[in-house]
Write a protein that holds these residues in place. Structure first.
Motif, PDB file in Angstrom:
ATOM      1  N   THR A  95       0.680  -1.008   0.344  1.00  0.00           N
ATOM      2  CA  THR A  95      -0.433  -0.126   0.243  1.00  0.00           C
ATOM      3  C   THR A  95       0.894   1.199  -0.033  1.00  0.00           C
ATOM      4  N   THR A  96       0.175   1.963  -0.443  1.00  0.00           N
ATOM      5  CA  THR A  96       1.178   3.250  -0.830  1.00  0.00           C
ATOM      6  C   THR A  96       0.475   4.930  -0.326  1.00  0.00           C
ATOM      7  N   ALA A  97       1.159   5.807   0.032  1.00  0.00           N
ATOM      8  CA  ALA A  97       0.255   7.353   0.263  1.00  0.00           C
ATOM      9  C   ALA A  97       1.397   7.670  -0.606  1.00  0.00           C
ATOM     10  N   ARG A  98      -0.569   8.699  -1.368  1.00  0.00           N
ATOM     11  CA  ARG A  98      -0.243   9.327  -2.734  1.00  0.00           C
ATOM     12  C   ARG A  98      -0.103  10.931  -1.957  1.00  0.00           C
ATOM     13  N   ARG A  99       0.904  11.414  -2.902  1.00  0.00           N
ATOM     14  CA  ARG A  99       0.170  13.106  -3.257  1.00  0.00           C
ATOM     15  C   ARG A  99       0.833  13.838  -4.392  1.00  0.00           C
ATOM     16  N   TYR A 100      -0.056  14.670  -4.378  1.00  0.00           N
ATOM     17  CA  TYR A 100      -0.198  14.900  -5.841  1.00  0.00           C
ATOM     18  C   TYR A 100       0.134  16.885  -5.445  1.00  0.00           C
ATOM     19  N   GLU A 101       1.541  17.176  -6.712  1.00  0.00           N
ATOM     20  CA  GLU A 101       1.384  18.314  -6.581  1.00  0.00           C
ATOM     21  C   GLU A 101       1.194  18.968  -8.348  1.00  0.00           C
ATOM     22  N   SER A 102       1.284  19.882  -8.149  1.00  0.00           N
ATOM     23  CA  SER A 102       0.619  20.813  -9.530  1.00  0.00           C
ATOM     24  C   SER A 102       1.459  22.132  -9.487  1.00  0.00           C
ATOM     25  N   ARG A 103       2.445  22.381  -9.876  1.00  0.00           N
ATOM     26  CA  ARG A 103       3.211  23.991 -10.336  1.00  0.00           C
ATOM     27  C   ARG A 103       2.523  24.076 -11.582  1.00  0.00           C
ATOM     28  N   LYS A 104       2.213  25.967 -11.321  1.00  0.00           N
ATOM     29  CA  LYS A 104       2.460  26.971 -12.756  1.00  0.00           C
ATOM     30  C   LYS A 104       2.972  27.308 -12.525  1.00  0.00           C
ATOM     31  N   LEU A 105       4.403  27.013 -14.318  1.00  0.00           N
ATOM     32  CA  LEU A 105       6.003  27.371 -14.390  1.00  0.00           C
ATOM     33  C   LEU A 105       5.793  28.482 -14.618  1.00  0.00           C
ATOM     34  N   PRO A 106       6.542  29.732 -14.934  1.00  0.00           N
ATOM     35  CA  PRO A 106       6.719  30.634 -15.011  1.00  0.00           C
ATOM     36  C   PRO A 106       6.588  30.982 -16.706  1.00  0.00           C
ATOM     37  N   ASP A 107       6.472  29.833 -17.483  1.00  0.00           N
ATOM     38  CA  ASP A 107       6.567  30.083 -18.640  1.00  0.00           C
ATOM     39  C   ASP A 107       5.196  29.548 -19.641  1.00  0.00           C
ATOM     40  N   THR A 109       3.379  26.418 -18.454  1.00  0.00           N
ATOM     41  CA  THR A 109       3.326  25.312 -18.536  1.00  0.00           C
ATOM     42  C   THR A 109       2.792  25.256 -16.957  1.00  0.00           C
ATOM     43  N   VAL A 110       2.760  23.721 -17.446  1.00  0.00           N
ATOM     44  CA  VAL A 110       2.240  23.565 -15.921  1.00  0.00           C
ATOM     45  C   VAL A 110       2.853  22.225 -15.186  1.00  0.00           C
ATOM     46  N   LYS A 111       3.765  21.366 -14.315  1.00  0.00           N
ATOM     47  CA  LYS A 111       4.672  20.834 -13.885  1.00  0.00           C
ATOM     48  C   LYS A 111       3.545  19.789 -13.031  1.00  0.00           C
ATOM     49  N   ASN A 112       3.364  18.279 -13.255  1.00  0.00           N
ATOM     50  CA  ASN A 112       2.883  17.473 -12.358  1.00  0.00           C
ATOM     51  C   ASN A 112       3.578  16.862 -11.298  1.00  0.00           C
ATOM     52  N   ILE A 113       3.165  16.644 -10.514  1.00  0.00           N
ATOM     53  CA  ILE A 113       4.214  15.829  -9.718  1.00  0.00           C
ATOM     54  C   ILE A 113       3.800  15.169  -8.940  1.00  0.00           C
ATOM     55  N   HIS A 114       3.762  13.509  -8.715  1.00  0.00           N
ATOM     56  CA  HIS A 114       3.078  12.910  -8.172  1.00  0.00           C
ATOM     57  C   HIS A 114       4.281  11.665  -6.878  1.00  0.00           C
ATOM     58  N   ILE A 115       4.071  11.933  -6.342  1.00  0.00           N
ATOM     59  CA  ILE A 115       4.866  11.093  -4.684  1.00  0.00           C
ATOM     60  C   ILE A 115       4.203  10.110  -4.387  1.00  0.00           C
TER      61      ILE A 115
END
Length: 126
Positions: A95-107, A109-115
């Motif tokens: 089993t895992t704990a999941r965290r999601y982050e979404s960051r809007k970059l200066p240009d 674009t959006v960077k999505n991170i799944h941890i």
């Protein structure tokens, strides 16, 4: 612990397996069987005959009471977990704990991170 999954155990997972499940040895699938486990044909009904060598390997390398980590294609997981219950092995999954982050970059674009972080191994219910 027989390893029927497509990843590499983390040190945290190994530590839990040793401490909580009293695992002394980790048994990865041989390369040819790992290929079968990772590439179950998606067409038609589940290929039981094609999959049989995986169960034969499990029968050779495990004994009643041994832990089997099972994660993968749903039909393959069902086959192995059912076999484990019939043959007195202990089927588990991570089993895992999941965290999601979404960051809007200066240009713009959006960077999505799944941890993902390992929480524990859980026994498959009967």
């Amino acid at each position: 612990m027989a390893l029927l999954f497509s990843h590499t155990l983390t040190e945290e997972q190994k530590r839990e397996a040793r401490e909580k499940w009293e695992v002394g040895t980790f048994l990865p699938l041989p390369d040819d069987l790992q290929s079968r486990w990772s590439q179950v044909p998606p067409e038609g009904p589940f290929p039981k005959e094609w999959f049989q060598p995986v169960l034969e390997w499990l029968s050779r390398v495990t004994r009643p009471g041994d832990v089997v980590l099972v994660q993968g294609e749903f039909g393959a997981v069902y086959q192995v977990v059912s076999w484990c219950h019939r043959e007195s092995r202990i089927p588990v999954y991570a089993t895992t704990a999941r965290r999601y982050e979404s960051r809007k970059l200066p240009d713009g674009t959006v960077k999505n991170i799944h941890i993902f972080r390992h929480v524990n191994f859980r026994r498959f219910p009967c």
